[in-house]
Motif scaffolding. Structure first.
Motif, PDB file in Angstrom:
ATOM      1  N   GLU A  31     -16.449  10.713   8.654  1.00 18.30           N
ATOM      2  CA  GLU A  31     -15.339  11.340   7.946  1.00 18.30           C
ATOM      3  C   GLU A  31     -14.344  10.277   7.496  1.00 18.30           C
ATOM      4  O   GLU A  31     -14.182   9.252   8.147  1.00 18.30           O
ATOM      5  N   ARG A  43     -17.620  11.428  13.700  1.00 18.79           N
ATOM      6  CA  ARG A  43     -17.075  12.659  14.283  1.00 18.79           C
ATOM      7  C   ARG A  43     -18.233  13.540  14.746  1.00 18.79           C
ATOM      8  O   ARG A  43     -19.237  13.677  14.052  1.00 18.79           O
ATOM      9  N   LEU A  45     -19.877  17.138  15.492  1.00 16.56           N
ATOM     10  CA  LEU A  45     -19.745  18.509  15.002  1.00 16.56           C
ATOM     11  C   LEU A  45     -20.619  19.450  15.814  1.00 16.56           C
ATOM     12  O   LEU A  45     -21.813  19.197  16.000  1.00 16.56           O
ATOM     13  N   VAL A  47     -21.253  23.498  15.489  1.00 13.74           N
ATOM     14  CA  VAL A  47     -20.924  24.646  14.636  1.00 13.74           C
ATOM     15  C   VAL A  47     -22.022  25.700  14.752  1.00 13.74           C
ATOM     16  O   VAL A  47     -23.203  25.365  14.797  1.00 13.74           O
ATOM     17  N   GLY A  65     -12.577  27.130  21.102  1.00 22.57           N
ATOM     18  CA  GLY A  65     -12.922  26.691  19.756  1.00 22.57           C
ATOM     19  C   GLY A  65     -12.175  27.474  18.699  1.00 22.57           C
ATOM     20  O   GLY A  65     -11.249  28.227  18.984  1.00 22.57           O
ATOM     21  N   LYS A  66     -12.595  27.301  17.464  1.00 22.41           N
ATOM     22  CA  LYS A  66     -11.927  27.905  16.318  1.00 22.41           C
ATOM     23  C   LYS A  66     -12.936  28.664  15.459  1.00 22.41           C
ATOM     24  O   LYS A  66     -14.120  28.353  15.453  1.00 22.41           O
ATOM     25  N   SER A  68     -13.635  29.979  11.447  1.00 25.25           N
ATOM     26  CA  SER A  68     -13.258  29.925  10.038  1.00 25.25           C
ATOM     27  C   SER A  68     -14.218  30.824   9.268  1.00 25.25           C
ATOM     28  O   SER A  68     -15.233  31.266   9.795  1.00 25.25           O
ATOM     29  N   LYS A  85     -16.513  26.766  15.704  1.00 25.65           N
ATOM     30  CA  LYS A  85     -16.546  25.318  15.899  1.00 25.65           C
ATOM     31  C   LYS A  85     -15.803  24.943  17.173  1.00 25.65           C
ATOM     32  O   LYS A  85     -14.760  25.522  17.478  1.00 25.65           O
ATOM     33  N   GLN A  87     -13.959  21.657  18.435  1.00 29.57           N
ATOM     34  CA  GLN A  87     -13.511  20.397  17.857  1.00 29.57           C
ATOM     35  C   GLN A  87     -12.932  19.423  18.869  1.00 29.57           C
ATOM     36  O   GLN A  87     -13.001  18.223  18.656  1.00 29.57           O
ATOM     37  N   ALA A  88     -12.365  19.896  19.959  1.00 32.85           N
ATOM     38  CA  ALA A  88     -11.785  18.998  20.959  1.00 32.85           C
ATOM     39  C   ALA A  88     -12.909  18.290  21.724  1.00 32.85           C
ATOM     40  O   ALA A  88     -13.843  18.934  22.204  1.00 32.85           O
ATOM     41  N   GLN A  92     -16.115  19.778  23.760  1.00 35.42           N
ATOM     42  CA  GLN A  92     -17.472  19.505  23.274  1.00 35.42           C
ATOM     43  C   GLN A  92     -18.344  18.949  24.398  1.00 35.42           C
ATOM     44  O   GLN A  92     -19.483  19.384  24.582  1.00 35.42           O
TER      45      GLN A  92
END
Length: 159
Positions: A31, A43, A45, A47, A65-66, A68, A85, A87-88, A92
């Motif tokens: 990224e 990074r 991922l 997902v 998580g989040k 979207s 996702k 992300q932290a 993870q």
């Protein structure tokens, strides 16, 4: 949050692994990073994409998580797609550690990602070239593992 990964029973972990094997994506990507010397960084991922919001909400309730949502379906007949996702980095690591024994299709990706995350230490200092190359090698390994289509074979070896 309804459940914690540390108290999750084996059936729920196996169920989640099946979802991740079929609907998930595990990768190490590059990224853009304006403050990084090279202009980018790696990074991790994790997902899961699905059109069923109830499933995506369940994953968030169990693991955090989040969530979207895609802006709009790709065609007028397509359903809206939801994404869960993690992300932290600490979340993870814990998630992969718990789920890895139950994965079938993506176990090697999970192991590679855990190896990558063990190497990450936030120091604020630029990476030594050797460490940068090791991370780049793990990124390329994940790309090969995630390759779709017919593999390229040279001299009886998949490249």
């Amino acid at each position: 949050m309804g459940y914690n990964v540390t108290t999750m029973d084996k059936v729920q972990l196996a169920y989640t692994a099946g979802i991740l094997d079929g609907e998930g994506h595990l990768s190490i990507t590059r990224e853009t990073c304006k403050t990084c010397i090279r202009g980018w960084r790696h990074r991790v991922l994790i997902v899961v994409a699905n059109t069923n919001l109830k499933l995506i909400n369940r994953l968030r309730d169990w693991y955090g998580g989040k969530i979207s949502v895609s802006e709009r379906p790709s065609t007028y007949r397509a359903k809206r797609c939801y994404y869960w996702k993690i992300q932290a980095v600490n979340e993870q690591k814990e998630f992969l550690k718990k789920i890895e024994p139950y994965l079938f299709l993506k176990r090697e990706q999970a192991k590679t990602m855990m190896d990558f995350m063990e190497r990450v230490k936030i120091t604020g200092l630029p990476l030594e070239e050797e460490e940068f190359q090791r991370r780049e090698d793990l990124c390329k390994k994940i790309q090969k593992l995630n390759f779709r289509g017919n593999p390229i074979v040279q001299n009886d070896t998949i490249v």
